[in-house]
Design a protein around this motif. Structure first.
Motif, PDB file in Angstrom:
ATOM      1  N   PHE A 159       3.944  -0.283  -7.714  1.00 40.08           N
ATOM      2  CA  PHE A 159       2.675  -0.650  -7.083  1.00 40.08           C
ATOM      3  C   PHE A 159       2.044   0.580  -6.434  1.00 40.08           C
ATOM      4  O   PHE A 159       0.856   0.850  -6.582  1.00 40.08           O
ATOM      5  CB  PHE A 159       2.902  -1.751  -6.035  1.00 40.08           C
ATOM      6  CG  PHE A 159       1.788  -1.865  -5.031  1.00 40.08           C
ATOM      7  CD1 PHE A 159       0.605  -2.533  -5.351  1.00 40.08           C
ATOM      8  CD2 PHE A 159       1.910  -1.295  -3.763  1.00 40.08           C
ATOM      9  CE1 PHE A 159      -0.430  -2.616  -4.420  1.00 40.08           C
ATOM     10  CE2 PHE A 159       0.890  -1.389  -2.836  1.00 40.08           C
ATOM     11  CZ  PHE A 159      -0.294  -2.043  -3.168  1.00 40.08           C
ATOM     12  N   ALA A 160       2.870   1.343  -5.699  1.00 42.38           N
ATOM     13  CA  ALA A 160       2.367   2.515  -4.982  1.00 42.38           C
ATOM     14  C   ALA A 160       1.857   3.585  -5.947  1.00 42.38           C
ATOM     15  O   ALA A 160       0.798   4.180  -5.717  1.00 42.38           O
ATOM     16  CB  ALA A 160       3.467   3.086  -4.086  1.00 42.38           C
ATOM     17  N   ILE A 161       2.583   3.819  -7.018  1.00 43.23           N
ATOM     18  CA  ILE A 161       2.163   4.828  -7.999  1.00 43.23           C
ATOM     19  C   ILE A 161       0.831   4.429  -8.628  1.00 43.23           C
ATOM     20  O   ILE A 161      -0.075   5.255  -8.774  1.00 43.23           O
ATOM     21  CB  ILE A 161       3.250   5.039  -9.070  1.00 43.23           C
ATOM     22  CG1 ILE A 161       4.452   5.751  -8.432  1.00 43.23           C
ATOM     23  CG2 ILE A 161       2.714   5.831 -10.251  1.00 43.23           C
ATOM     24  CD1 ILE A 161       5.702   5.753  -9.288  1.00 43.23           C
ATOM     25  N   ASN A 162       0.692   3.167  -8.978  1.00 46.92           N
ATOM     26  CA  ASN A 162      -0.573   2.681  -9.542  1.00 46.92           C
ATOM     27  C   ASN A 162      -1.708   2.818  -8.544  1.00 46.92           C
ATOM     28  O   ASN A 162      -2.827   3.190  -8.892  1.00 46.92           O
ATOM     29  CB  ASN A 162      -0.445   1.232 -10.027  1.00 46.92           C
ATOM     30  CG  ASN A 162       0.443   1.111 -11.240  1.00 46.92           C
ATOM     31  OD1 ASN A 162       0.565   2.033 -12.035  1.00 46.92           O
ATOM     32  ND2 ASN A 162       1.085  -0.032 -11.377  1.00 46.92           N
ATOM     33  N   LEU A 163      -1.431   2.518  -7.282  1.00 46.66           N
ATOM     34  CA  LEU A 163      -2.430   2.661  -6.231  1.00 46.66           C
ATOM     35  C   LEU A 163      -2.881   4.112  -6.080  1.00 46.66           C
ATOM     36  O   LEU A 163      -4.067   4.391  -5.948  1.00 46.66           O
ATOM     37  CB  LEU A 163      -1.872   2.131  -4.893  1.00 46.66           C
ATOM     38  CG  LEU A 163      -2.807   2.170  -3.696  1.00 46.66           C
ATOM     39  CD1 LEU A 163      -4.019   1.276  -3.925  1.00 46.66           C
ATOM     40  CD2 LEU A 163      -2.053   1.742  -2.437  1.00 46.66           C
ATOM     41  N   PHE A 164      -1.933   5.042  -6.129  1.00 45.76           N
ATOM     42  CA  PHE A 164      -2.261   6.457  -6.012  1.00 45.76           C
ATOM     43  C   PHE A 164      -3.196   6.882  -7.153  1.00 45.76           C
ATOM     44  O   PHE A 164      -4.153   7.625  -6.935  1.00 45.76           O
ATOM     45  CB  PHE A 164      -1.003   7.328  -6.016  1.00 45.76           C
ATOM     46  CG  PHE A 164      -1.288   8.789  -5.802  1.00 45.76           C
ATOM     47  CD1 PHE A 164      -1.672   9.257  -4.555  1.00 45.76           C
ATOM     48  CD2 PHE A 164      -1.176   9.685  -6.850  1.00 45.76           C
ATOM     49  CE1 PHE A 164      -1.941  10.596  -4.344  1.00 45.76           C
ATOM     50  CE2 PHE A 164      -1.447  11.034  -6.650  1.00 45.76           C
ATOM     51  CZ  PHE A 164      -1.822  11.492  -5.406  1.00 45.76           C
ATOM     52  N   GLU A 165      -2.911   6.403  -8.354  1.00 48.12           N
ATOM     53  CA  GLU A 165      -3.729   6.762  -9.521  1.00 48.12           C
ATOM     54  C   GLU A 165      -5.131   6.164  -9.426  1.00 48.12           C
ATOM     55  O   GLU A 165      -6.081   6.706  -9.996  1.00 48.12           O
ATOM     56  CB  GLU A 165      -3.018   6.341 -10.803  1.00 48.12           C
ATOM     57  CG  GLU A 165      -1.753   7.169 -11.042  1.00 48.12           C
ATOM     58  CD  GLU A 165      -0.877   6.667 -12.169  1.00 48.12           C
ATOM     59  OE1 GLU A 165      -1.179   5.614 -12.779  1.00 48.12           O
ATOM     60  OE2 GLU A 165       0.141   7.343 -12.444  1.00 48.12           O
ATOM     61  N   GLU A 166      -5.292   5.062  -8.690  1.00 49.24           N
ATOM     62  CA  GLU A 166      -6.605   4.417  -8.525  1.00 49.24           C
ATOM     63  C   GLU A 166      -7.480   5.111  -7.483  1.00 49.24           C
ATOM     64  O   GLU A 166      -8.706   4.998  -7.532  1.00 49.24           O
ATOM     65  CB  GLU A 166      -6.431   2.962  -8.102  1.00 49.24           C
ATOM     66  CG  GLU A 166      -5.875   2.068  -9.200  1.00 49.24           C
ATOM     67  CD  GLU A 166      -5.560   0.669  -8.683  1.00 49.24           C
ATOM     68  OE1 GLU A 166      -5.930   0.336  -7.543  1.00 49.24           O
ATOM     69  OE2 GLU A 166      -4.936  -0.093  -9.443  1.00 49.24           O
ATOM     70  N   ILE A 167      -6.856   5.819  -6.543  1.00 42.29           N
ATOM     71  CA  ILE A 167      -7.621   6.438  -5.449  1.00 42.29           C
ATOM     72  C   ILE A 167      -8.373   7.655  -5.965  1.00 42.29           C
ATOM     73  O   ILE A 167      -7.877   8.446  -6.695  1.00 42.29           O
ATOM     74  CB  ILE A 167      -6.690   6.832  -4.262  1.00 42.29           C
ATOM     75  CG1 ILE A 167      -6.074   5.580  -3.659  1.00 42.29           C
ATOM     76  CG2 ILE A 167      -7.445   7.627  -3.215  1.00 42.29           C
ATOM     77  CD1 ILE A 167      -5.049   5.828  -2.580  1.00 42.29           C
TER      78      ILE A 167
END
Length: 141
Positions: free
Chosen positions: A133-141
């Motif tokens: 979840f965190a890795i995907n969130l980082f890529e979205e920012i």
């Protein structure tokens, strides 16, 4: 809110520091927490091994050690030590991008502060889902 990045016994400079701080804040908020102070210390294997021996009585290499200094509920404070050598080795062994592996380990420390554990298979699976979840969130920012 203070999120700090340091290097001990390694030549390392974290990329995209501002983005990382925003990302960590969003992870904490998604878990209904706020960050008071987080210190990430990127270090060598030997530096982390000495901490593992001195404070945890473990004579083993590891990629991360998290110390929870929180005193108030839902307010995070902690020191997170990460071996850059171990992150590089893990990224090669797992055949993943080094920056992605670094994101996984950085978020792993924060999830420990948020109360997640990884000793049992069930806990480890939940931790891995949180990291994804965190890795995907980082890529979205």
């Amino acid at each position: 809110m203070a999120i700090n990045f340091f290097a001990e016994e390694v030549s390392f400079s974290l990329k995209e520091k501002r983005k990382r701080k925003t990302w960590l804040k969003k992870i904490a908020e998604a878990e209904n927490h706020k960050i008071s102070e987080l210190n990430y210390i990127f270090c060598s294997d030997e530096y982390l091994l000495s901490i593992n021996i001195e404070y945890l009585d473990h004579d083993t290499y590891t990629d991360i050690i998290t110390f929870d200094n929180s005193e108030e509920e839902n307010i995070l404070e902690g020191d997170i030590f990460i071996s850059i050598e171990r992150v590089k080795e893990n990224s090669q062994a797992l055949e993943v991008d080094e920056e992605k592996e670094l994101s996984r380990v950085i978020s792993h420390g924060l999830f420990h502060l948020l109360g997640y554990k990884d000793k049992s298979n069930e806990e480890a699976n939940l931790m891995r889902n949180k990291e994804d979840f965190a890795i995907n969130l980082f890529e979205e920012i």
